[in-house]
Design a protein around this motif. Sequence first.
Motif: not given
Length: 194
Positions: A115-121
Amino acid sequence: LFATGATPAFAQEFMPSVSGFTIQAYGGLRVPDNLQFNGTAQDLGIGTTFGASAGVDLGSGLSTDIDYMRSSTTYSGLGTALDSQSLMLDAQYAPALNFALQPYAGAGLGIVGVSYKNSDNAVAPAFQVKLGVAGPINDQLSWFGEYRYQQAFGHLNVGTPANDVEYASHSIVGGLKFSFGGGGPSYSNNNGGY
């Protein structure tokens, strides 16, 4: 009657015996690295890794466990954090070398979620390998230090529109292992697994 008497003898002769259940906890550093992100290699800074497992020593230097690991780091040039969580089924082997410190190696299969800080996972099948050394503290408690490599099978499609990303990690960790229900691994004769 013959089959009833022969089955336990066969099992004792050819099957490893369970010598004890184990739990362990560990933590350490994720080593700086670079991974492909939409076709471009992107640098990642130093990060953290921690986790825990529960397993069983099978005897003859063999053991198995279910392992949960989490790591966090940051892409240096993208301004986003990268977190991962994995669940693996591991097998490990500690050769009978009669050393004061016990080397071991292991490998596992399972899944990793990134997961990434922009909430993509995304979630993908993954594997890990580990090399380490362990030493006794007392009959049930031991310490260990290990190098661990983890990688997803293939690239992941993350976000909308999809970003094609590579996932892998290198970690150096240390921790404690507690053995119960049959005693800890034997470092004097190495009959138990790590």
